[in-house]
Enzyme design. Structure first.
Site, PDB file in Angstrom:
ATOM      1  N   GLU A  60      83.525 -57.396 104.920  1.00 17.73           N
ATOM      2  CA  GLU A  60      83.195 -56.506 106.042  1.00 17.73           C
ATOM      3  C   GLU A  60      83.331 -57.222 107.379  1.00 17.73           C
ATOM      4  O   GLU A  60      83.818 -56.644 108.348  1.00 17.73           O
ATOM      5  CB  GLU A  60      81.773 -55.943 105.890  1.00 17.73           C
ATOM      6  N   ARG A  88      86.165 -55.749 109.959  1.00 20.18           N
ATOM      7  CA  ARG A  88      85.664 -55.100 111.180  1.00 20.18           C
ATOM      8  C   ARG A  88      85.663 -56.052 112.368  1.00 20.18           C
ATOM      9  O   ARG A  88      86.199 -55.734 113.428  1.00 20.18           O
ATOM     10  CB  ARG A  88      84.252 -54.553 110.941  1.00 20.18           C
ATOM     11  N   ASP A 105      90.956 -50.804  95.908  1.00 21.17           N
ATOM     12  CA  ASP A 105      91.789 -50.153  96.936  1.00 21.17           C
ATOM     13  C   ASP A 105      92.602 -51.034  97.893  1.00 21.17           C
ATOM     14  O   ASP A 105      93.829 -51.118  97.809  1.00 21.17           O
ATOM     15  CB  ASP A 105      90.941 -49.141  97.744  1.00 21.17           C
ATOM     16  N   GLU A 141      89.831 -41.900 104.882  1.00 18.82           N
ATOM     17  CA  GLU A 141      91.032 -42.105 104.057  1.00 18.82           C
ATOM     18  C   GLU A 141      91.962 -40.889 103.963  1.00 18.82           C
ATOM     19  O   GLU A 141      93.193 -41.038 103.944  1.00 18.82           O
ATOM     20  CB  GLU A 141      90.638 -42.562 102.639  1.00 18.82           C
TER      21      GLU A 141
HETATM   22  C1  DMJ Z   1      86.239 -48.900 105.787  1.00 18.90           C
HETATM   23  O1  DMJ Z   1      85.370 -49.911 106.138  1.00 18.90           O
HETATM   24  C2  DMJ Z   1      87.553 -49.442 105.297  1.00 18.90           C
HETATM   25  O2  DMJ Z   1      88.509 -48.444 105.330  1.00 18.90           O
HETATM   26  C3  DMJ Z   1      87.468 -50.001 103.902  1.00 18.90           C
HETATM   27  O3  DMJ Z   1      88.719 -50.413 103.415  1.00 18.90           O
HETATM   28  C4  DMJ Z   1      86.894 -48.959 102.969  1.00 18.90           C
HETATM   29  N1  DMJ Z   1      85.693 -48.353 103.451  1.00 18.90           N
HETATM   30  C5  DMJ Z   1      85.566 -47.964 104.834  1.00 18.90           C
HETATM   31  C6  DMJ Z   1      85.888 -46.518 105.165  1.00 18.90           C
HETATM   32  O4  DMJ Z   1      85.656 -45.593 104.213  1.00 18.90           O
END
Ligand code: DMJ
Length: 557
Positions: free
Chosen positions: A179, A183, A312, A446
């Site tokens: 994270e 971010r 993912d 998404e």
């Molecule tokens: C975001 O922090 C990013 O897209 C991450 O890859 C997956 N989760 C969240 C949004 O849903």
């Protein structure tokens, strides 16, 4: 040197590389008054790591990065002809609406939660949480580039000032490596590349260095949690047998390659190349990548495979690593297309009603469930369509469109026209949540992300219509008096709010909507890839950067 760019006589030609359509205000905004300077990073913070680094370079740029060179090597102006303003008035009106949503979300964050990580819009206060190890201002860092591309300059300047005066990286808490990387590091890197403000570059590299101890494991596969002060790291308590998560250690590559680019320190690239090598070498069940790996033994811990949560963005970063390398990173390319083949052979399914979806795989048994998170894969398969086997281009575009269609169906089949956290294709369900616990929507991006990519790739107007449906639903069900909130059940219009304005709503959901209603020349895909938090990172046009290095010498003579 094969082209004439290095020759003095071509100086004027080289300047004309910057397209003449470049908008004046846009240029001024991009330059930030600093674009003409050559920035070199002070060695202080990165020195120790640099000196400890091994000699192998793994593709790191040996020339010192300069913002001027970087800008010159872009194929197009980042903000387009007129900041991406669409000529069609209806689309422009929609784009303005999205900008208004961003301003509303931002203003409320500023008023009630300034400096905290997220806004709690119902109770009108801030949320800190425990994902960022004591770091603050996640919504500010996640918003910098969105504010900038939308031309919300007063707000952007407030954000920049906060980074300058209040972003304290000397925190001592337990952070998620993933994270913080996507971010904070991603947000700071994008802000730097868009504005040329050295502040962002220095902060990104300083923070990057604090993440390095997480890689001190027997295999070099990082653990998921790190204390940013002491450097101690460990695995998530919920991850089986002390394992690391594929989507976490597999979602560092883009940012770390750019950290090397900006610091001239190879260590960041070395760390992620080591992860890459291990994953490339290890045996994969049916060619699939399970979600849990031991950072001690380097073996898979269990056989759960998912294109949604836990897996993912690993797949996303394979194709984006290839694209970001200006299509030179052949290992990433091979790994991506082999993984996609395995996914198609084992996970992609067609429902009785003809909807294409990605099931999850548990040691050979299929779970006919698709998470909202997995809906990014429409866009991912779309952007990778051009570079697989030539005869598969149309096949991949069709698959991308089918997945995006299914995800849209998960939205239209709900009362709120927003999609659930997970939807199923068993016991008679077709793209609907069957469990109460899967019915929530937390402002995730998404599905809209895939609309944006599919719009850019096909210009089929349905994607803009679908995006607009989402705007209307967000306005109706998620907008509250003091910001935007997630909802607890997408299947009832008597909504219960979760009291959280996620920072990714500002970073991703609203940015992707804005791009969907903008011309394609706003952050053109020829020059930019988006990290998994939608922070744009530039494609590294290596050959140009090296040519220009020679030319710089000529110009300065
Ligand atoms: C975001 O922090 C990013 O897209 C991450 O890859 C997956 N989760 C969240 C949004 O849903």
């Amino acid at each position: 040197m094969t082209s004439g760019k290095g020759e003095t006589s071509t100086k004027l030609k080289s300047l004309s590389r910057k397209p003449s359509v470049s908008h004046e205000a846009n240029e001024e905004r991009m330059a930030g008054g600093k674009a003409q300077e050559d920035f070199t990073l002070p060695r202080s913070k990165t020195e120790s790591a640099l000196e400890k680094a091994t000699s192998s370079d793994h593709g790191a740029n040996s020339d010192t990065f300069t913002y001027k060179k970087f800008k010159w090597c872009l194929l197009k102006p980042p903000l387009g002809r007129d900041d991406g303003k669409p000529s069609d008035p209806k689309t422009n009106e929609r784009r303005e609406k999205v900008k208004e949503m961003m301003k509303f979300a931002w203003d409320n964050y500023k008023r009630y939660a300034w400096g905290k990580n997220e806004l709690r819009p119902l109770t009108k206060n801030g949320h800190i949480g425990n994902m960022f190890g004591g770091l603050r201002g996640a919504s500010i860092i996640d918003s910098l580039d969105t504010l900038f591309i939308m031309g919300l300059m007063e707000e952007y300047n407030d954000a920049k000032e906060w980074v300058k005066t209040s972003l304290d990286l000397n925190s001592n808490g337990e952070a998620s490596l993933f994270e913080v990387n996507i971010r904070y590091v991603g947000g700071l890197l994008s802000a730097y590349y868009l504005t040329g403000e050295e502040l962002f570059r220095n902060k990104a590299v300083e923070l990057g260095e604090k993440l390095l101890p997480a890689f001190n494991t027997p295999t070099g596969i990082p653990r998921g949690v790190i204390n940013l002060g002491s450097g101690t790291s460990w695995s998530w308590g919920w991850a089986s047998a002390g394992s690391s998560i594929l989507a976490e250690f597999g979602t560092l590559h883009l940012e770390f390659v750019h950290l090397t680019e900006l610091s001239s320190n190879p260590i960041y690239t070395e760390k992620v190349m080591n992860i890459r090598k291990l994953l490339n070498k290890i045996e994969k069940p049916h060619g699939l990548y399970p979600n849990f790996l031991s950072p001690v033994s380097g073996n898979w811990v269990q056989h759960h495979v998912s294109i949604g949560g836990l897996g993912d963005s690993f797949y996303e970063y394979l194709i984006k690593s290839y694209l970001m390398s200006d299509k030179t990173d052949d290992d990433a390319k091979k790994m991506y297309y082999s993984a996609l083949e395995a996914i198609e052979a084992n996970l992609v399914q067609k429902s009785p009603a003809g909807l294409t979806y990605m099931a999850e795989w548990r040691g050979g048994i299929l779970d006919h469930k698709m998470g909202h998170l997995a809906c990014f894969s429409g866009g991912m398969i779309g952007i990778g369509a051009d570079d697989g086997a030539p005869d598969k281009r149309q096949h991949y575009l069709d698959l991308a469109a089918e997945i995006t269609h299914t995800c849209h169906e998960s939205y239209v089949r709900s009362a709120t026209k927003l999609g659930p956290e997970a939807f199923r294709f068993d016991s008679g369900a077709e793209a609907t949540a069957t469990r109460l616990s899967d019915r929530y929507y937390i402002l995730r991006p998404e599905v809209i992300e895939s609309y944006m990519y599919m719009w850019r790739l096909t210009h089929d107007p349905k994607y803009r219509e679908w995006g607009w449906e989402a705007v209307e639903a967000l306005e109706e069900h998620c907008r509250v008096e003091s910001g935007f909130s997630g909802i607890r059940d997408v299947y009832t219009t008597t909504v219960g709010h979760d009291n959280m304005q996620q920072s990714f709503f500002l970073s991703e959901t609203l940015k992707y909507l804005y791009l969907l209603f903008s011309d394609d020349d706003l952050l053109p895909l020829e020059d930019w890839v988006f990290n998994t938090e939608a922070h744009p990172l530039p494609i590294i046009h290596r050959s140009c950067l090296q040519e220009e290095a020679t030319q710089d010498k000529t110009v300065s003579e």
